[in-house]
Scaffold this active site. Structure first.
Site, PDB file in Angstrom:
ATOM      1  N   CYS A   1       0.851  -1.256   0.266  1.00 20.65           N
ATOM      2  CA  CYS A   1       0.173  -0.291   0.028  1.00 20.65           C
ATOM      3  C   CYS A   1       0.807   1.433  -0.183  1.00 20.65           C
ATOM      4  CB  CYS A   1      -0.892   0.387   1.268  1.00 20.65           C
ATOM      5  SG  CYS A   1      -2.082   1.034   0.938  1.00 20.65           S
TER       6      CYS A   1
ATOM      7  N   HIS B   1      -3.504  -5.401   1.872  1.00 18.16           N
ATOM      8  CA  HIS B   1      -2.315  -5.108   3.382  1.00 18.16           C
ATOM      9  C   HIS B   1      -3.009  -6.729   3.553  1.00 18.16           C
ATOM     10  CE1 HIS B   1      -1.848  -0.972   5.212  1.00 18.16           C
ATOM     11  NE2 HIS B   1      -3.241  -0.544   3.898  1.00 18.16           N
TER      12      HIS B   1
ATOM     13  N   GLU C   1      -0.970  -8.241   5.687  1.00 15.59           N
ATOM     14  CA  GLU C   1      -0.233  -8.262   7.213  1.00 15.59           C
ATOM     15  C   GLU C   1      -1.628  -8.300   7.983  1.00 15.59           C
ATOM     16  OE1 GLU C   1       0.102  -5.531   4.955  1.00 15.59           O
ATOM     17  OE2 GLU C   1      -0.654  -3.886   6.612  1.00 15.59           O
TER      18      GLU C   1
HETATM   19  N1  GLN Z   1      -3.181   6.405   0.840  1.00 19.50           N
HETATM   20  C1  GLN Z   1      -2.732   6.480   1.243  1.00 19.50           C
HETATM   21  C2  GLN Z   1      -1.370   7.209   0.901  1.00 19.50           C
HETATM   22  O1  GLN Z   1      -1.373   8.100   0.563  1.00 19.50           O
HETATM   23  C3  GLN Z   1      -1.924   4.635   1.476  1.00 19.50           C
HETATM   24  C4  GLN Z   1      -3.059   3.910   2.580  1.00 19.50           C
HETATM   25  C5  GLN Z   1      -2.160   2.678   2.969  1.00 19.50           C
HETATM   26  O2  GLN Z   1      -1.254   2.560   3.100  1.00 19.50           O
HETATM   27  N2  GLN Z   1      -3.178   1.794   3.627  1.00 19.50           N
HETATM   28  O3  GLN Z   1      -0.089   7.111   0.966  1.00 19.50           O
END
Ligand code: GLN
Length: 183
Positions: free
Chosen positions: A79, A162, A164
């Site tokens: 992410c 995610h 995890e």
């Molecule tokens: N929206 C977050 C970002 O732009 C990422 C979201 C996440 O890691 N769950 O960094």
């Protein structure tokens, strides 16, 4: 093998627990002192990429991390961690990532979907990004609704979601097996 987890912000503790379940030792990286320990791979967790960028620079971790990855350190970005790897941030992976790509309404959702080489896995998306451009050396591992959500390039693995935050350990196991040269 010991795995380092960038622990400036976000879901680092959940990665640590995932590695514990797999019997893998981990070390949390909060500053340069932590960075100078021996380890064989690095996890960049989810969270807020802008905050992580700021603290990485404040802690003088940005350049050492970038250099280590370019020099071949195995890395797994989830992410926000995937955002950090792209050409607008650390500039390690030949991808461009679109942040908050699913908009507000679809900010968070879960699904079960296929990853090449692993199979169907639960995917938890939280204000998730997706990959909008992949360079030639990038292998796409999963495309959900026309958008790339998992990919690898040499020593780098990245996903939009995610793993995890689920009970499913297979993506971590897959990444660890790439470090051991089994994939
Ligand atoms: N929206 C977050 C970002 O732009 C990422 C979201 C996440 O890691 N769950 O960094």
């Amino acid at each position: 093998m010991r795995i380092a987890i960038l622990a400036l912000q976000g879901a680092f503790e959940e990665h640590k627990q995932m590695l514990e379940r797999l019997g893998v030792e981990s070390v949390l990286i909060r500053n340069l002192h932590d960075w100078h320990q021996p380890f064989g791979g690095l996890i960049l967790p989810g969270g807020e990429s802008t905050a992580m960028m700021r603290v990485m620079k404040d802690e003088a971790l940005f350049e050492p991390i970038r250099k280590a990855i370019i020099d071949g350190l195995p890395v797994f970005g989830t992410c926000a961690g995937m955002i950090l790897l792209d050409d607008q941030h650390l500039g390690c992976m030949d991808i461009t990532v679109k942040r908050n790509a699913y908009g507000r309404q679809l900010g968070s959702f879960q699904t079960i979907y296929n990853i090449k080489g692993i199979g169907d896995v639960p995917m938890v998306f939280i204000r998730a990004p997706y990959i909008e451009r992949c360079g030639e050396g990038v292998e796409v591992l999963s495309t959900l609704d026309g958008h790339v959500v998992a990919a690898r390039q040499q020593n780098m693995l990245a996903c939009s979601f995610h793993p995890e935050l689920t009970e499913d350990t297979r993506i971590h196991e897959y990444w660890l097996s790439t470090i051991n040269g089994k994939h």
